[in-house]
Write a protein that holds these residues in place. Sequence first.
Motif, short mmCIF file in Angstrom:
data_model
loop_
_atom_site.label_atom_id
_atom_site.label_comp_id
_atom_site.label_asym_id
_atom_site.label_seq_id
_atom_site.Cartn_x
_atom_site.Cartn_y
_atom_site.Cartn_z
N GLU A 81 25.24 36.69 16.22
CA GLU A 81 23.99 37.31 16.66
C GLU A 81 23.24 36.42 17.65
OE1 GLU A 81 21.59 39.21 13.45
OE2 GLU A 81 23.25 38.61 12.16
N MET A 82 23.42 35.12 17.53
CA MET A 82 22.81 34.19 18.49
C MET A 82 23.59 34.21 19.80
SD MET A 82 21.45 30.78 16.57
CE MET A 82 22.71 30.57 15.33
N ALA A 83 24.89 34.29 19.71
CA ALA A 83 25.76 34.27 20.89
C ALA A 83 25.99 35.70 21.36
CB ALA A 83 27.08 33.60 20.56
N SER A 84 24.92 36.33 21.80
CA SER A 84 24.99 37.73 22.25
C SER A 84 23.70 38.08 22.99
CB SER A 84 25.18 38.66 21.04
OG SER A 84 24.04 38.65 20.21
N PRO A 85 23.74 39.14 23.80
CA PRO A 85 24.88 40.00 24.12
C PRO A 85 25.70 39.44 25.28
CG PRO A 85 22.94 40.86 25.19
CD PRO A 85 22.49 39.64 24.42
N VAL A 86 26.79 40.12 25.55
CA VAL A 86 27.61 39.81 26.72
C VAL A 86 26.82 40.12 27.99
CG1 VAL A 86 29.63 40.58 28.03
CG2 VAL A 86 29.82 40.16 25.60
N ILE A 87 27.01 39.31 29.02
CA ILE A 87 26.44 39.58 30.33
C ILE A 87 27.53 40.34 31.12
CG2 ILE A 87 25.42 38.57 32.41
CD1 ILE A 87 24.65 36.14 30.64
N ASP A 88 27.46 41.64 31.05
CA ASP A 88 28.57 42.50 31.51
C ASP A 88 28.92 42.28 32.98
OD1 ASP A 88 29.09 43.85 29.06
OD2 ASP A 88 27.35 45.14 29.39
N HIS A 89 27.92 42.11 33.82
CA HIS A 89 28.20 41.95 35.24
C HIS A 89 29.03 40.68 35.49
CE1 HIS A 89 26.39 42.00 39.61
NE2 HIS A 89 27.70 42.10 39.61
N SER A 90 28.72 39.63 34.76
CA SER A 90 29.50 38.39 34.91
C SER A 90 30.95 38.59 34.50
CB SER A 90 28.87 37.27 34.09
OG SER A 90 27.63 36.88 34.62
N VAL A 91 31.15 39.34 33.42
CA VAL A 91 32.52 39.61 32.97
C VAL A 91 33.27 40.43 34.02
CG1 VAL A 91 33.93 40.67 31.17
CG2 VAL A 91 31.86 39.42 30.54
N ARG A 92 32.58 41.36 34.64
CA ARG A 92 33.21 42.15 35.70
C ARG A 92 33.59 41.25 36.88
NH1 ARG A 92 28.89 45.70 34.76
NH2 ARG A 92 28.01 45.36 36.84
N LEU A 93 32.75 40.30 37.21
CA LEU A 93 33.06 39.37 38.30
C LEU A 93 34.30 38.55 37.98
CD1 LEU A 93 29.46 38.13 39.14
CD2 LEU A 93 30.87 39.66 40.54
N MET A 94 34.41 38.11 36.75
CA MET A 94 35.60 37.37 36.33
C MET A 94 36.85 38.21 36.54
SD MET A 94 36.36 36.04 32.46
CE MET A 94 38.05 35.67 31.92
N GLY A 95 36.80 39.47 36.10
CA GLY A 95 37.96 40.35 36.26
C GLY A 95 38.27 40.66 37.70
N ALA A 96 37.22 40.82 38.52
CA ALA A 96 37.43 41.13 39.93
C ALA A 96 38.11 39.97 40.66
CB ALA A 96 36.09 41.47 40.59
N LEU A 97 37.71 38.75 40.32
CA LEU A 97 38.35 37.58 40.93
C LEU A 97 39.83 37.52 40.57
CD1 LEU A 97 35.49 35.05 40.19
CD2 LEU A 97 36.33 35.59 42.49
N GLN A 98 40.12 37.73 39.30
CA GLN A 98 41.50 37.66 38.84
C GLN A 98 42.33 38.79 39.45
OE1 GLN A 98 40.41 37.48 34.63
NE2 GLN A 98 41.41 35.48 34.50
N ALA A 99 41.72 39.95 39.64
CA ALA A 99 42.45 41.07 40.24
C ALA A 99 42.87 40.76 41.67
CB ALA A 99 41.58 42.33 40.21
N LYS A 100 42.14 39.87 42.31
CA LYS A 100 42.47 39.45 43.68
C LYS A 100 43.38 38.23 43.70
CE LYS A 100 39.95 40.20 47.14
NZ LYS A 100 38.95 40.21 48.24
N GLY A 101 43.77 37.77 42.53
CA GLY A 101 44.68 36.63 42.46
C GLY A 101 44.01 35.27 42.46
N THR A 102 42.68 35.24 42.29
CA THR A 102 41.96 33.97 42.23
C THR A 102 41.92 33.49 40.78
OG1 THR A 102 40.55 34.58 44.10
CG2 THR A 102 39.77 32.81 42.67
N PRO A 103 42.45 32.31 40.48
CA PRO A 103 42.40 31.81 39.10
C PRO A 103 40.96 31.57 38.65
CG PRO A 103 44.02 30.60 40.40
CD PRO A 103 43.21 31.42 41.37
N VAL A 104 40.71 31.90 37.41
CA VAL A 104 39.39 31.69 36.80
C VAL A 104 39.55 30.80 35.58
CG1 VAL A 104 37.41 32.79 35.69
CG2 VAL A 104 38.51 33.91 37.63
N PHE A 105 38.83 29.69 35.57
CA PHE A 105 38.85 28.76 34.46
C PHE A 105 37.54 28.84 33.69
CE2 PHE A 105 41.30 25.52 37.36
CZ PHE A 105 42.40 26.37 37.40
N SER A 106 37.59 28.53 32.40
CA SER A 106 36.36 28.24 31.66
C SER A 106 36.12 26.75 31.68
CB SER A 106 36.49 28.73 30.21
OG SER A 106 37.48 27.98 29.52
N LEU A 107 34.86 26.35 31.62
CA LEU A 107 34.47 24.96 31.36
C LEU A 107 33.22 25.07 30.51
CD1 LEU A 107 34.94 21.94 31.68
CD2 LEU A 107 33.48 22.02 33.72
#
Length: 206
Positions: A81-107
Amino acid sequence: MSIKAVVFDIGNVLIEWQPERFYDSVIGEARRREMFESVDLHAMNDKVDLGHHFTETIYAAAEDYPDWRAEIRMWHDRWIEMASPVIDHSVRLMGALQAKGTPVFSLTNFGIQSYDFAATHYPFMRQFDRDFISGHMAVIKPDAQIYQMLEDASGLSGADLIFTDDREDNIAAAKARGWNTHLFEGPQGWADRLVAEGLLHMDEAA
């Protein structure tokens, strides 16, 4: 040199992380302020992020402060409940980058068990091209070592990377290593930066 990978922090970039807001909603602001003045809960969480066991660390802290035992245990028992909610637009950006072949890392400063638990709620957390999770690395941002470890493991240098994080100290540490950086203040600003860098088109960053 062109950017070869995009690095995302998670808390307050992909998922909102506002423990104070959670406690305000549960025990009220006045009592929450009293508790945070009495117990260094963020230091407790740093131990988890350094790889200490999620349950054992929080429950031990709860026993150290019996007047706040029930409230401290909420950091574990109601953690999602503390670690919420998801920031949906950011998640979409992550997916869009990967769809174009750009690697996405977490840090990310994140515990081992708490990360695994969060990933059962947020599937995108298993979709990074490379994971750099502090609990497994035994070092937390903004320590320079964690940035060095990412560079060594990926074979990329600062100029190859662009990194977003919501904390200025974490951004400053990355910038000191020559990374391209973006202080995250909302997903639209991050989207605009990715477009400006030529990593996404405007329609892809929506």
